[in-house]
Design a protein around this motif. Structure first.
Motif, short mmCIF file in Angstrom:
data_model
loop_
_atom_site.label_atom_id
_atom_site.label_comp_id
_atom_site.label_asym_id
_atom_site.label_seq_id
_atom_site.Cartn_x
_atom_site.Cartn_y
_atom_site.Cartn_z
N ILE A 286 0.84 -1.21 0.00
CA ILE A 286 0.00 0.00 0.00
C ILE A 286 0.87 1.25 0.00
CG2 ILE A 286 -1.67 1.34 1.33
CD1 ILE A 286 -2.86 -1.27 2.32
N ARG A 287 1.96 1.22 0.80
CA ARG A 287 2.88 2.35 0.84
C ARG A 287 3.45 2.65 -0.54
NH1 ARG A 287 7.78 2.56 -0.90
NH2 ARG A 287 8.35 0.63 0.18
N THR A 290 0.60 3.59 -3.15
CA THR A 290 0.12 4.96 -2.98
C THR A 290 1.12 5.96 -3.56
OG1 THR A 290 -1.05 4.33 -0.95
CG2 THR A 290 -0.67 6.68 -1.31
N ILE A 293 0.98 5.72 -7.38
CA ILE A 293 -0.26 6.31 -7.90
C ILE A 293 -0.18 7.83 -7.89
CG2 ILE A 293 -2.71 6.67 -7.35
CD1 ILE A 293 -2.78 3.70 -6.48
N LEU A 294 0.34 8.40 -6.80
CA LEU A 294 0.49 9.86 -6.72
C LEU A 294 1.47 10.37 -7.77
CD1 LEU A 294 0.53 10.32 -2.84
CD2 LEU A 294 -1.29 10.99 -4.41
N THR A 310 4.85 12.37 -1.16
CA THR A 310 4.05 11.18 -1.43
C THR A 310 4.31 10.10 -0.37
OG1 THR A 310 5.77 10.31 -2.92
CG2 THR A 310 3.98 11.59 -3.90
N SER A 314 1.35 8.50 1.91
CA SER A 314 1.14 7.06 2.03
C SER A 314 1.17 6.62 3.50
CB SER A 314 2.19 6.29 1.22
OG SER A 314 3.49 6.50 1.72
N VAL A 317 -2.25 7.41 4.81
CA VAL A 317 -3.25 6.44 4.33
C VAL A 317 -3.18 5.15 5.14
CG1 VAL A 317 -3.88 4.96 2.38
CG2 VAL A 317 -3.33 7.37 1.99
N CYS A 321 -6.06 3.88 7.75
CA CYS A 321 -6.78 2.66 7.36
C CYS A 321 -6.54 1.51 8.34
CB CYS A 321 -6.37 2.23 5.95
SG CYS A 321 -6.90 3.37 4.65
#
Length: 719
Positions: A286-287, A290, A293-294, A310, A314, A317, A321
């Protein structure tokens, strides 16, 4: 902060939750107010109180977030811990074997008929052959807490596994299949890829390719896994940011050949979401996902991406979450290494002048080697404090070995992944077989390099007993972030001067700990160990059992930073079972004396050992008093500390008619084996017993705690 607002907030969130997970709520609530006072002083001087408001709000929100998550988790584990219950739910992943035990992870639908959705890990000795991931199952099990002292428990908590347990014999039943959603199809594909790889290379090569491509290491030999740990290269066997960066970058470049950059970036974002789901949304993925994606969003918006920003986003996020993901060393390792790499690249690599090398080929080689060395070195430097924080060994070989295998691991990963996908759907494909062969050659060389360097095991050093320095690392990190927000020298110097204040706040809880005696009951398999701790000194009662005894006791002693064991009280039976454990403990801790019945002599263990059928002693400067009795058919001890009387039964039934007056109706009664208190059990304040012998608990006992390998029952007693 002006340039990286969300990144800065993410860093504060991440470090706040990390503080809670590593030093505990008690110390965190001392440290954070001091931190906020320091930050307020800094920004007051700079006349930027809006920045303080942002940081203060971030700390408070992160604290509240973690507290709510911890409260919910604790409520479930307390409600079901020690209970014998019926569990219904679906198996989330393939059953696996660890330490010769077979485990399944289940997401429950019902627990004892109640609609409860939690994750539990079950040790199933007689697992049915048709039990597989996504199977709908029903079973009977003893459940116990995850948040114990065993080091493996933190890993389970990071996966949000709330309870663990042992399945009752012949109670595990498969009742159907769960709904086949997207997760099921992605996992099915992943397992098919693993089967394809291992069917071609049923050895360490296949195990390595499965690990580096898909993070599945079940097929690797234990000796091989140890080689990767010794050389500091085990990170390549876990699906992480390296995999995300390579695969997304690989596909982006392919798409860019056929499409415009913005469209390629959009397709790459879709691929990243698919890949994160395929790998199970692990924190490190995920790190990296993310961040990538950014970066692609920046390409779409035609903006220049800021990697540090970024990274902070991350972190935000992941923390929001799943705050429990910070219990995992892999998550913190991932962020620490990337943070170090980005800093080195921004402040060192960019300033190196490679243009002085006129030969183009030599310049490219020099740039590549320099980059590889700096990446490995910066990652090692910034992950060293994490090794200390999580008390794991640290490899001094990491930089060298990672540099040597860097290019080869990329070849193995990419060619192995492509080959596995092609051969899964087209088993006779020449391209697929060539790709897998290329991966196998690279993998074989990597395994040879790793095993060769693993011979130097003395370079794999222990970093234990350095935990107190971790706060310095956290403070320096925060100071660095503050320095980025305003680079005036006076601000940074003032922030550095706050380090002693932080250190004082860290040790303040220890100042009043001497006012408490910590009473703990540690499960050691088929038995219990009772420990009393005050100001880093400990007195123990019993230490035998059939499994986990040494590890659970050692974990407890290390957690309390025990410096010496003043006495160990033993009631040794004919099997002498406890002696093996006490000799193991003696290897790591100083034992001043052993107290036992007149029948035995253990002077070779402690210099002040006592053998008698009645012993009266005081410990911790008179804060704890002990009366130890050995009678014809029983052995027990009465401990008085503060206003609490604790009766500890080693063996035999304790009949009120034969007990000394002070032992009758104690505040706490602990029985180490399947023994009972003969008398009015309703007058006992708390009755503690191992679940191995729960059937012997008197019906009248009113406050029963049943342990089941859950680390310990802990109660601080004011003295």
């Amino acid at each position: 902060m002006d340039k990286r607002p969300l990144g800065f907030i993410g860093a504060v969130f991440f470090l706040t939750v990390l503080l809670f997970t590593r030093v505990g709520t008690e110390k965190a609530l001392y440290i954070l107010p001091v931190f906020l006072i320091a930050v307020f002083s800094i920004f007051l001087k700079q006349k930027k109180l809006k920045f303080f408001a942002v940081i203060a709000a971030s700390v408070l929100c992160a604290s509240a977030l973690f507290s709510v998550a911890e409260s919910t988790f604790h409520m479930n584990e307390v409600y079901f811990s020690g209970e014998d219950v019926t569990v219904e739910g679906a198996i989330l992943e393939k059953p696996y074997i660890h330490n010769d035990k077979q485990y399944v992870v289940i997401k429950t639908d019902k627990v004892d008929g109640e609609n409860v959705t939690i994750k539990v890990r079950i040790n199933a000795l007689d697992l049915p052959e048709d039990a597989d991931f996504n199977s709908k199952v029903r079973l009977r099990a003893n459940l116990y807490k995850v948040s114990g002292l065993d080091t493996s428990m933190s890993s389970l908590k990071s996966q949000n596994i709330c309870l663990v347990g042992n399945c009752k014999a012949n109670s595990f039943i498969v009742i159907g299949d769960a709904e086949k959603d997207l997760r099921y199809h992605l996992l099915s594909l992943r397992y098919r890829l693993v089967d394809t790889v291992y069917s071609l290379f049923p050895n360490d090569i296949g195990g390595f390719i499965s690990g580096i491509v898909l993070g599945e290491t079940d097929f690797l030999e234990d000796e091989t896994m140890e080689s990767f740990r010794i050389t500091g290269t085990s990170h390549i066997l876990v699906v992480s940011g390296l995999h995300v960066a390579l695969w997304s970058g690989f596909f982006y470049k392919i798409f860019a050949v056929f499409f415009r950059k913005r469209l390629s970036a959009i397709i790459s974002i879709v691929f990243l979401f698919f890949y994160m789901a395929f790998t199970g949304f692990t924190p490190s993925v995920i790190r990296a996902g993310t961040m990538m994606i950014l970066n692609y969003v920046a390409v779409i918006l035609r903006e220049k991406p800021d990697s540090l920003n970024t990274l902070g986003i991350s972190a935000l996020v992941i923390t929001v979450c799943d705050p429990f993901s910070l219990y995992s060393v892999g998550t913190v390792f991932s962020f620490a290494s990337v943070f170090g790499i980005l800093l080195v690249h921004e402040y060192i690599y960019k300033k190196l002048n490679f243009m002085k090398i006129r030969n183009v080929l030599l310049r490219k080689i020099t740039q590549t080697l320099t980059s590889l060395i700096l990446v490995s070195l910066s990652a090692q430097i910034f992950t060293f404090p994490v090794s200390v924080l999580y008390n794991i060994n640290f490899s001094l070989l990491s930089v060298v070995v990672n540099t040597l295998i860097s290019l080869l691991s990329t070849i193995s990963m990419v060619s192995g992944g492509i080959g596995a996908v092609i051969l899964t759907f087209f088993s006779t494909s020449i391209i697929g077989r060539f790709s897998m062969s290329l991966s196998a050659v690279a993998s074989k060389v990597i395994l040879h390099i790793v095993k060769t360097f693993s011979r130097y095991s003395d370079m794999y050093i222990s970093v234990s007993n350095l935990e107190n320095y971790i706060l310095v690392f956290l403070v320096l990190t925060l100071i660095f972030l503050l320095g980025l927000s305003n680079r005036k020298n006076k601000s940074v110097i003032f922030a550095i001067l706050m380090i002693p204040v932080f250190l004082v706040s860290y040790f303040v809880p220890d100042l009043y700990k001497s006012s408490f005696v910590e009473f703990s009951v540690i499960d050691v398999g088929q038995g219990l160990c009772v420990a009393f701790t005050n100001d880093e000194e400990c007195v123990m009662f019993g230490c035998g059992g059939t499994f986990t005894a040494n590890s659970n006791i050692t974990n407890y002693l290390e957690r309390g930073r025990t410096k010496s064991i003043e006495a160990v009280y033993l009631s040794v039976n004919e099997s002498m079972a406890q002696m093996n454990e006490i000799m193991n403990i003696k290897e790591d801790f100083t034992i001043d004396s052993v107290v036992t019945s007149s029948e035995y002599d253990f002077s070779y263990i402690g210099k002040n050992s006592v053998s008698a059928d009645y012993v009266k002693a005081e410990y911790f400067g008179g804060k704890m008093r002990v009366d130890f009795y050995t009678q014809e058919k029983s052995s027990f001890a009465l401990v008085r500390t503060g206003d609490i009387r604790i009766l500890i039964n080693f063996y035999g039934k304790l009949n009120e008619e034969n007990l000394p007056q002070g032992c009758i109706a104690p505040d706490i009664y602990v029985t180490m084996y399947g023994n009972t208190y003969v008398g009015d059990s309703s007058l006992i304040g708390k009755y503690i017993i191992s679940s191995e012998y729960e059937t012997s608990v008197p019906a009248a006992a009113r406050d029963v705690h049943i342990t089941m390998n859950d680390g310990s029952f802990i109660k601080p007693i004011l003295v």
